[in-house]
Design an enzyme around this catalytic site. Structure first.
Site, PDB file in Angstrom:
ATOM      1  N   GLY A  46       1.123  -1.323   0.153  1.00  0.00           N
ATOM      2  CA  GLY A  46       0.073  -0.026   0.116  1.00  0.00           C
ATOM      3  C   GLY A  46       0.898   1.377  -0.021  1.00  0.00           C
ATOM      4  CD  GLN A  51       3.227   5.836   2.763  1.00  0.00           C
ATOM      5  OE1 GLN A  51       2.295   5.258   2.274  1.00  0.00           O
ATOM      6  NE2 GLN A  51       4.230   5.059   3.849  1.00  0.00           N
ATOM      7  CB  CYS A  94       5.066   1.866   7.831  1.00  0.00           C
ATOM      8  SG  CYS A  94       4.523   3.545   6.747  1.00  0.00           S
ATOM      9  CG  LEU A  95       6.397   1.080   1.859  1.00  0.00           C
ATOM     10  CD1 LEU A  95       5.880   1.206   0.503  1.00  0.00           C
ATOM     11  CD2 LEU A  95       7.671   0.112   1.715  1.00  0.00           C
ATOM     12  CG  HIS A 136      -0.748   1.078   7.466  1.00  0.00           C
ATOM     13  ND1 HIS A 136       0.168   0.564   8.262  1.00  0.00           N
ATOM     14  CD2 HIS A 136      -0.200   2.145   6.693  1.00  0.00           C
ATOM     15  CE1 HIS A 136       1.329   1.190   8.035  1.00  0.00           C
ATOM     16  NE2 HIS A 136       1.254   1.863   7.018  1.00  0.00           N
ATOM     17  CD  GLU A 137      -1.376   2.615   2.875  1.00  0.00           C
ATOM     18  OE1 GLU A 137      -0.888   3.486   2.748  1.00  0.00           O
ATOM     19  OE2 GLU A 137      -0.738   1.448   2.824  1.00  0.00           O
ATOM     20  CG  HIS A 140       0.080   6.734   5.777  1.00  0.00           C
ATOM     21  ND1 HIS A 140       1.230   7.082   6.551  1.00  0.00           N
ATOM     22  CD2 HIS A 140       0.281   5.320   5.552  1.00  0.00           C
ATOM     23  CE1 HIS A 140       2.200   6.095   6.469  1.00  0.00           C
ATOM     24  NE2 HIS A 140       1.483   5.005   6.034  1.00  0.00           N
TER      25      HIS A 140
HETATM   26  O1  GNR Z   1       3.830  -2.611   2.615  1.00  0.00           O
HETATM   27  C1  GNR Z   1       3.056  -2.441   3.598  1.00  0.00           C
HETATM   28  N1  GNR Z   1       2.759  -3.712   4.398  1.00  0.00           N
HETATM   29  C2  GNR Z   1       1.965  -3.694   5.464  1.00  0.00           C
HETATM   30  C3  GNR Z   1       1.843  -4.770   6.308  1.00  0.00           C
HETATM   31  C4  GNR Z   1       0.926  -4.933   7.187  1.00  0.00           C
HETATM   32  C5  GNR Z   1       0.088  -3.839   7.593  1.00  0.00           C
HETATM   33  C6  GNR Z   1       0.111  -2.648   6.483  1.00  0.00           C
HETATM   34  C7  GNR Z   1       1.151  -2.429   5.526  1.00  0.00           C
HETATM   35  S1  GNR Z   1       0.926  -1.026   4.550  1.00  0.00           S
HETATM   36  C8  GNR Z   1       2.893  -1.134   4.011  1.00  0.00           C
HETATM   37  C9  GNR Z   1       3.061  -0.165   3.049  1.00  0.00           C
HETATM   38  C10 GNR Z   1       2.878   1.304   3.821  1.00  0.00           C
HETATM   39  O2  GNR Z   1       3.490   1.699   4.428  1.00  0.00           O
HETATM   40  N2  GNR Z   1       1.875   1.853   3.457  1.00  0.00           N
HETATM   41  O3  GNR Z   1       1.515   3.210   4.007  1.00  0.00           O
HETATM   42 NI    NI Z   2       2.553   2.976   5.834  1.00  0.00          NI
END
Ligand code: GNR
Ligand code: NI
Length: 172
Positions: A46, A51, A94-95, A136-137, A140
């Protein structure tokens, strides 16, 4: 298509609240494609526009299995319109916080209303990894990171480590 640099903790940009998108035009579709390319390159499942430094309410997701065909999803102005009482726990990453993982508890199922890449209104009923990733997104877009859902001690340790790394030139 362009791979964009991903913004890393503790950059304050990650705490900005993203603004709604007013028009789905070709420029926005190009941004969606760049976000997907950036996400696949990382690799991640995601990516929110903030980001890559763009404070607009858009995110991309692909939770297909490695080796299976790609399933790119684009969500514009997403809103959670229902969430389950049932919870589930996933180990999240999270990236923008590379190489750090922690368990986060969230609603197991969510219903999300958004626009798709063509500007058409869609309603997505998600469970499993897609439900977790959507939450999660969408966090953000509101300046919230997954470390905001863990203990204060752990969060402060992570922020301290990344703050030190940024001061020493990005090396961990
Ligand atoms: O790549 C991602 N893996 C992930 C694993 C478990 C729960 C959420 C994520 S999102 C993350 C990519 C990211 O940082 N998206 O904002
Ligand atoms: Ni993230």
């Amino acid at each position: 298509m362009t791979i964009k640099p991903i913004i890393i903790l503790p950059d304050p940009i990650l705490r900005q609240v993203s603004a709604p998108i007013e028009r789905v035009d070709t420029d926005l579709q190009k941004l969606a494609d760049d976000m997907l390319e950036t996400m696949y390159d990382a690799p991640g499942i995601g990516l929110a526009a903030i980001q890559i430094g763009i404070p607009r309410r858009m995110l991309v997701i692909d939770v297909s299995r490695e080796g299976d065909p790609r399933e790119p999803l684009v969500f514009i102005n997403p809103e959670i319109i229902a969430s389950s009482d049932e919870r589930s726990v996933y180990e999240e990453g999270c990236l923008s916080i590379p190489d750090y993982y922690a368990e986060v508890e969230r609603p197991a199922k969510v219903t999300v209303k958004s626009l798709d890449r063509d500007g058409k209104e869609i309603v997505t009923e998600a469970d499993g990894l897609l439900a977790t990733c959507l939450q999660h997104e969408i966090d953000h877009l509101n300046g919230v990171l997954f470390i905001d859902h863990i203990s204060r001690l752990k969060r402060e340790m992570v922020i301290k480590k990344f703050t030190k790394a940024a001061k020493s030139g990005g090396k961990l």
